[in-house]
Design a protein around this motif. Structure first.
Motif, PDB file in Angstrom:
ATOM      1  N   MET A 125      -8.697 -19.036  16.876  1.00 31.52           N
ATOM      2  CA  MET A 125      -7.590 -19.862  17.281  1.00 31.52           C
ATOM      3  C   MET A 125      -8.079 -21.313  17.400  1.00 31.52           C
ATOM      4  SD  MET A 125      -5.330 -19.686  20.768  1.00 31.52           S
ATOM      5  CE  MET A 125      -4.970 -17.982  20.477  1.00 31.52           C
ATOM      6  N   LYS A 126      -7.343 -22.206  16.783  1.00 33.39           N
ATOM      7  CA  LYS A 126      -7.697 -23.617  16.802  1.00 33.39           C
ATOM      8  C   LYS A 126      -7.183 -24.248  18.097  1.00 33.39           C
ATOM      9  CE  LYS A 126      -8.227 -27.276  13.531  1.00 33.39           C
ATOM     10  NZ  LYS A 126      -8.117 -27.638  12.150  1.00 33.39           N
ATOM     11  N   ILE A 127      -8.009 -25.113  18.683  1.00 28.87           N
ATOM     12  CA  ILE A 127      -7.666 -25.814  19.914  1.00 28.87           C
ATOM     13  C   ILE A 127      -7.452 -27.289  19.600  1.00 28.87           C
ATOM     14  CG2 ILE A 127      -8.487 -26.476  22.223  1.00 28.87           C
ATOM     15  CD1 ILE A 127      -7.913 -23.504  21.981  1.00 28.87           C
ATOM     16  N   TYR A 128      -6.390 -27.857  20.156  1.00 29.80           N
ATOM     17  CA  TYR A 128      -6.082 -29.273  19.984  1.00 29.80           C
ATOM     18  C   TYR A 128      -6.194 -29.942  21.350  1.00 29.80           C
ATOM     19  CZ  TYR A 128      -4.294 -27.460  15.659  1.00 29.80           C
ATOM     20  OH  TYR A 128      -4.194 -26.816  14.454  1.00 29.80           O
ATOM     21  N   SER A 129      -6.938 -31.019  21.407  1.00 28.50           N
ATOM     22  CA  SER A 129      -7.141 -31.736  22.667  1.00 28.50           C
ATOM     23  C   SER A 129      -6.405 -33.066  22.643  1.00 28.50           C
ATOM     24  CB  SER A 129      -8.631 -32.000  22.898  1.00 28.50           C
ATOM     25  OG  SER A 129      -9.349 -30.794  22.981  1.00 28.50           O
ATOM     26  N   VAL A 130      -5.680 -33.327  23.705  1.00 23.88           N
ATOM     27  CA  VAL A 130      -5.101 -34.635  23.944  1.00 23.88           C
ATOM     28  C   VAL A 130      -6.026 -35.277  24.975  1.00 23.88           C
ATOM     29  CG1 VAL A 130      -3.135 -35.903  24.873  1.00 23.88           C
ATOM     30  CG2 VAL A 130      -2.762 -33.875  23.455  1.00 23.88           C
ATOM     31  N   TYR A 131      -6.452 -36.499  24.696  1.00 24.16           N
ATOM     32  CA  TYR A 131      -7.459 -37.116  25.552  1.00 24.16           C
ATOM     33  C   TYR A 131      -7.112 -38.562  25.864  1.00 24.16           C
ATOM     34  CZ  TYR A 131      -9.110 -39.088  21.135  1.00 24.16           C
ATOM     35  OH  TYR A 131      -9.193 -39.754  19.930  1.00 24.16           O
ATOM     36  N   ILE A 132      -7.660 -39.030  26.976  1.00 26.06           N
ATOM     37  CA  ILE A 132      -7.515 -40.431  27.373  1.00 26.06           C
ATOM     38  C   ILE A 132      -8.912 -40.996  27.577  1.00 26.06           C
ATOM     39  CG2 ILE A 132      -6.612 -42.071  29.060  1.00 26.06           C
ATOM     40  CD1 ILE A 132      -4.460 -40.011  29.775  1.00 26.06           C
ATOM     41  N   LEU A 133      -9.159 -42.136  26.935  1.00 25.89           N
ATOM     42  CA  LEU A 133     -10.415 -42.852  27.097  1.00 25.89           C
ATOM     43  C   LEU A 133     -10.169 -44.117  27.905  1.00 25.89           C
ATOM     44  CD1 LEU A 133     -11.661 -42.763  23.393  1.00 25.89           C
ATOM     45  CD2 LEU A 133     -12.208 -41.147  25.231  1.00 25.89           C
ATOM     46  N   LYS A 134     -11.094 -44.429  28.777  1.00 28.75           N
ATOM     47  CA  LYS A 134     -11.057 -45.715  29.463  1.00 28.75           C
ATOM     48  C   LYS A 134     -12.015 -46.636  28.732  1.00 28.75           C
ATOM     49  CE  LYS A 134     -11.166 -47.903  33.957  1.00 28.75           C
ATOM     50  NZ  LYS A 134     -11.331 -47.667  35.406  1.00 28.75           N
ATOM     51  N   CYS A 135     -11.522 -47.771  28.320  1.00 29.22           N
ATOM     52  CA  CYS A 135     -12.317 -48.722  27.552  1.00 29.22           C
ATOM     53  C   CYS A 135     -12.985 -49.741  28.477  1.00 29.22           C
ATOM     54  CB  CYS A 135     -11.433 -49.448  26.537  1.00 29.22           C
ATOM     55  SG  CYS A 135     -10.641 -48.331  25.365  1.00 29.22           S
ATOM     56  N   ARG A 136     -13.944 -50.452  27.932  1.00 29.71           N
ATOM     57  CA  ARG A 136     -14.685 -51.464  28.676  1.00 29.71           C
ATOM     58  C   ARG A 136     -13.754 -52.490  29.322  1.00 29.71           C
ATOM     59  NH1 ARG A 136     -17.963 -54.557  24.782  1.00 29.71           N
ATOM     60  NH2 ARG A 136     -16.014 -55.681  24.552  1.00 29.71           N
ATOM     61  N   ASP A 137     -12.653 -52.826  28.658  1.00 28.75           N
ATOM     62  CA  ASP A 137     -11.717 -53.827  29.194  1.00 28.75           C
ATOM     63  C   ASP A 137     -10.687 -53.220  30.149  1.00 28.75           C
ATOM     64  OD1 ASP A 137     -10.075 -52.466  27.443  1.00 28.75           O
ATOM     65  OD2 ASP A 137      -9.553 -54.208  26.237  1.00 28.75           O
ATOM     66  N   LYS A 138     -10.929 -51.977  30.584  1.00 28.37           N
ATOM     67  CA  LYS A 138     -10.083 -51.267  31.557  1.00 28.37           C
ATOM     68  C   LYS A 138      -8.743 -50.804  30.992  1.00 28.37           C
ATOM     69  CE  LYS A 138     -12.761 -52.464  35.283  1.00 28.37           C
ATOM     70  NZ  LYS A 138     -14.082 -52.228  34.812  1.00 28.37           N
ATOM     71  N   THR A 139      -8.557 -50.881  29.682  1.00 30.41           N
ATOM     72  CA  THR A 139      -7.361 -50.333  29.061  1.00 30.41           C
ATOM     73  C   THR A 139      -7.610 -48.863  28.747  1.00 30.41           C
ATOM     74  OG1 THR A 139      -8.086 -50.985  26.845  1.00 30.41           O
ATOM     75  CG2 THR A 139      -6.667 -52.540  28.056  1.00 30.41           C
ATOM     76  N   TYR A 140      -6.529 -48.159  28.424  1.00 31.75           N
ATOM     77  CA  TYR A 140      -6.635 -46.742  28.093  1.00 31.75           C
ATOM     78  C   TYR A 140      -6.225 -46.515  26.649  1.00 31.75           C
ATOM     79  CZ  TYR A 140      -7.081 -45.932  33.078  1.00 31.75           C
ATOM     80  OH  TYR A 140      -7.513 -45.947  34.377  1.00 31.75           O
ATOM     81  N   TYR A 141      -6.933 -45.592  26.014  1.00 34.88           N
ATOM     82  CA  TYR A 141      -6.598 -45.166  24.658  1.00 34.88           C
ATOM     83  C   TYR A 141      -6.289 -43.677  24.726  1.00 34.88           C
ATOM     84  CZ  TYR A 141      -6.994 -43.738  19.826  1.00 34.88           C
ATOM     85  OH  TYR A 141      -6.732 -43.207  18.589  1.00 34.88           O
TER      86      TYR A 141
END
Length: 96
Positions: free
Chosen positions: A1-17
């Motif tokens: 079964m394939k797993i898909y991840s939704v993720y949030i990164l915090k960047c150096r400038d404090k923004t989120y991706y």
């Protein structure tokens, strides 16, 4: 079964991706190494993984990613911090 991840990164400038992938740790390495020169995170490294959740249905993962991308920084931070009770109120627009 394939797993898909939704993720949030915090960047150096404090923004989120926010992103989606079927190989979370490989994708994090790509962000961290700056593999894609035109990506949002390239000039904002180092990045930090601050949240992820997993799905077995790709359509559900894509839908969740799209919702998060439209959220305010405050609402994303509530999700990251596990403050789920705050999420409904952060979705409401304040009128004067």
């Amino acid at each position: 079964m394939k797993i898909y991840s939704v993720y949030i990164l915090k960047c150096r400038d404090k923004t989120y991706y926010t992103g989606i992938t079927s190989d979370l740790w490989e994708r994090i390495e790509q962000h961290q190494s700056g593999k894609y020169k035109n990506s949002y995170t390239h000039s904002r490294r180092p990045i930090e993984l601050v949240y992820y959740c997993e799905f077995t249905e790709p359509d559900l993962a894509i839908g969740f990613e799209k919702r998060i991308k439209n959220w305010s920084q405050a609402k994303k931070e509530a999700l990251i911090n596990g403050e789920y009770e705050k999420l409904p109120n952060l979705a409401k627009k304040l009128f004067k």
